[in-house]
Design an enzyme around this catalytic site. Sequence first.
Site, mmCIF file in Angstrom:
data_model
loop_
_atom_site.group_PDB
_atom_site.id
_atom_site.type_symbol
_atom_site.label_atom_id
_atom_site.label_comp_id
_atom_site.label_asym_id
_atom_site.label_seq_id
_atom_site.Cartn_x
_atom_site.Cartn_y
_atom_site.Cartn_z
ATOM 1 N N LYS A 62 0.843 -1.197 0.000
ATOM 2 C CA LYS A 62 0.000 0.000 0.000
ATOM 3 C C LYS A 62 0.883 1.254 0.000
ATOM 4 O O LYS A 62 2.093 1.164 0.221
ATOM 5 C CB LYS A 62 -0.898 -0.020 1.234
ATOM 6 C CG LYS A 62 -0.126 0.116 2.552
ATOM 7 C CD LYS A 62 -1.024 -0.070 3.765
ATOM 8 C CE LYS A 62 -0.209 0.049 5.041
ATOM 9 N NZ LYS A 62 -1.003 -0.304 6.235
ATOM 10 N N ARG A 76 -10.851 0.629 15.211
ATOM 11 C CA ARG A 76 -10.705 1.321 13.937
ATOM 12 C C ARG A 76 -11.659 0.654 12.951
ATOM 13 O O ARG A 76 -12.843 0.921 12.977
ATOM 14 C CB ARG A 76 -9.228 1.254 13.525
ATOM 15 C CG ARG A 76 -8.802 2.313 12.560
ATOM 16 C CD ARG A 76 -7.309 2.308 12.326
ATOM 17 N NE ARG A 76 -6.840 1.068 11.705
ATOM 18 C CZ ARG A 76 -5.618 0.871 11.244
ATOM 19 N NH1 ARG A 76 -4.710 1.833 11.336
ATOM 20 N NH2 ARG A 76 -5.257 -0.265 10.692
ATOM 21 N N TYR A 128 15.695 30.725 4.784
ATOM 22 C CA TYR A 128 14.531 31.479 5.244
ATOM 23 C C TYR A 128 14.621 31.783 6.732
ATOM 24 O O TYR A 128 14.921 30.912 7.548
ATOM 25 C CB TYR A 128 13.251 30.666 4.996
ATOM 26 C CG TYR A 128 12.784 30.714 3.554
ATOM 27 C CD1 TYR A 128 12.383 31.922 2.970
ATOM 28 C CD2 TYR A 128 12.753 29.567 2.791
ATOM 29 C CE1 TYR A 128 11.955 31.966 1.647
ATOM 30 C CE2 TYR A 128 12.322 29.602 1.468
ATOM 31 C CZ TYR A 128 11.925 30.804 0.902
ATOM 32 O OH TYR A 128 11.510 30.839 -0.390
ATOM 33 N N MET A 169 11.254 24.620 0.226
ATOM 34 C CA MET A 169 10.447 23.725 -0.601
ATOM 35 C C MET A 169 11.344 22.879 -1.518
ATOM 36 O O MET A 169 11.121 21.679 -1.680
ATOM 37 C CB MET A 169 9.454 24.531 -1.443
ATOM 38 C CG MET A 169 8.503 23.670 -2.236
ATOM 39 S SD MET A 169 7.392 24.641 -3.270
ATOM 40 C CE MET A 169 6.304 25.357 -2.064
HETATM 41 C C1 LIG Z 1 -0.295 -1.364 6.796
HETATM 42 C C2 LIG Z 1 -0.900 -2.604 7.251
HETATM 43 C C3 LIG Z 1 -0.101 -3.739 7.494
HETATM 44 C C4 LIG Z 1 1.414 -3.697 7.431
HETATM 45 O O1 LIG Z 1 1.930 -3.050 8.573
HETATM 46 P P1 LIG Z 1 3.500 -2.977 8.856
HETATM 47 O O2 LIG Z 1 3.581 -2.458 10.224
HETATM 48 O O3 LIG Z 1 4.063 -2.043 7.825
HETATM 49 O O4 LIG Z 1 4.055 -4.345 8.689
HETATM 50 C C5 LIG Z 1 -0.730 -4.912 7.838
HETATM 51 N N1 LIG Z 1 -2.074 -4.970 7.953
HETATM 52 C C6 LIG Z 1 -2.872 -3.906 7.731
HETATM 53 C C7 LIG Z 1 -4.337 -4.055 7.878
HETATM 54 C C8 LIG Z 1 -2.318 -2.684 7.389
HETATM 55 O O5 LIG Z 1 -3.105 -1.638 7.185
#
Ligand SMILES: *Cc1c(COP(=O)(O)O)cnc(C)c1O
Length: 349
Positions: free
Chosen positions: A6, A105, A241, A289
Amino acid sequence: MCAVVKADAYGHGAAQCALALESEGAKWLGVTTTDEGVPLRDAGVRCRILLMTGFWRGEEEEVVRRNLTASVWETWHVKDLDQAASRLGSAPQPVHLKVDTGMGRLGISLEELPAMCKLIQASPHISLEGFFTHLASSEVLDAPDVARQMERFEQALGVVRAQGLSPGLCHMDNTGGMVSRPETWKNMVRPGLALYGYTLPLVRAGQLTNDVPPFPLRTALSWRTRIVSMKQVGAGQALGYNGTFVTKAPSRIAVLPVGYADGYNRELSNRGRVIVRDAYAPIVGNISMDLTLVDVSAIRGVEIGDEVLLIGNRGSLSVTAPELAGLCHTVPYEILCAISKRVPRIYAQ
Ligand SMILES: *Cc1c(COP(=O)(O)O)cnc(C)c1O
């Protein structure tokens, strides 16, 4: 293993990482949304892709057509996906049911679980392939909430089985759980951070601990730039800056073409360091930036065009994502994810 790619593979480039992981044998990839899953299919990724944050209403046909696997916890997830699969005449859609065991969550509560199981069983185009949860404090070895979440997960699994369902895949671990708690592995783990070479420091009794043997990892990424300009300044020169750094002595300053628009955190202003040649050079002044200044007075022979490591190792020197995270009051995840699109990714075999 479900390899989590992700957030553009934590800044490393999702399509390239996904294809590399697949060629190394990954059978499952984890992404957040449909919008992250579809480009992987477009890039030719063939292994299973789990949408860990479900899908939006209206995306269900795309989920079916692109062979993405939905996490579900809302009744409409199941109903809409069931109807989409029926409309498209597809095989039953495998889904992974997420249960909230205490993170507060995403996921279905234990109370709602029996009704959800009945709904899944009454949905001819849905099959329960996976059952999962997420740990809130997996890197804290003595966290009472982890023990509680493990207990609730078993209890929830009991409810699912009592309802006549038998998910083939059960999973609860991210990197923290994977490296520290074999008892939570079940039959799938979902590491993200570890794939990129980092783990979180493990904690026991409120202190960092090394009583779990370190997981052997190598970092996947280094972040490099080159010196774009050099200047010699006198003592008393304000830099950048708001002139937050004023030289105490005549200094040689190197200008780096990297700034917060590249995801180089502005919190590193006057605090971070980079590697130039065979030494560390401190960041001086505010990060802008597009530009960052470093003091190279103590390093011999520095020239325009010299490579500079923002994250990486050279000899015994290293700057790591966790080091930057410490200076920025955040986690290494954010340091990696923040590296912006402007920074070209170059892949070495
Ligand atoms: C991001 C995520 C992971 C991976 O987490 P890490 O700490 O990067 O290994 C696993 N399960 C879910 C549901 C996540 O959102």
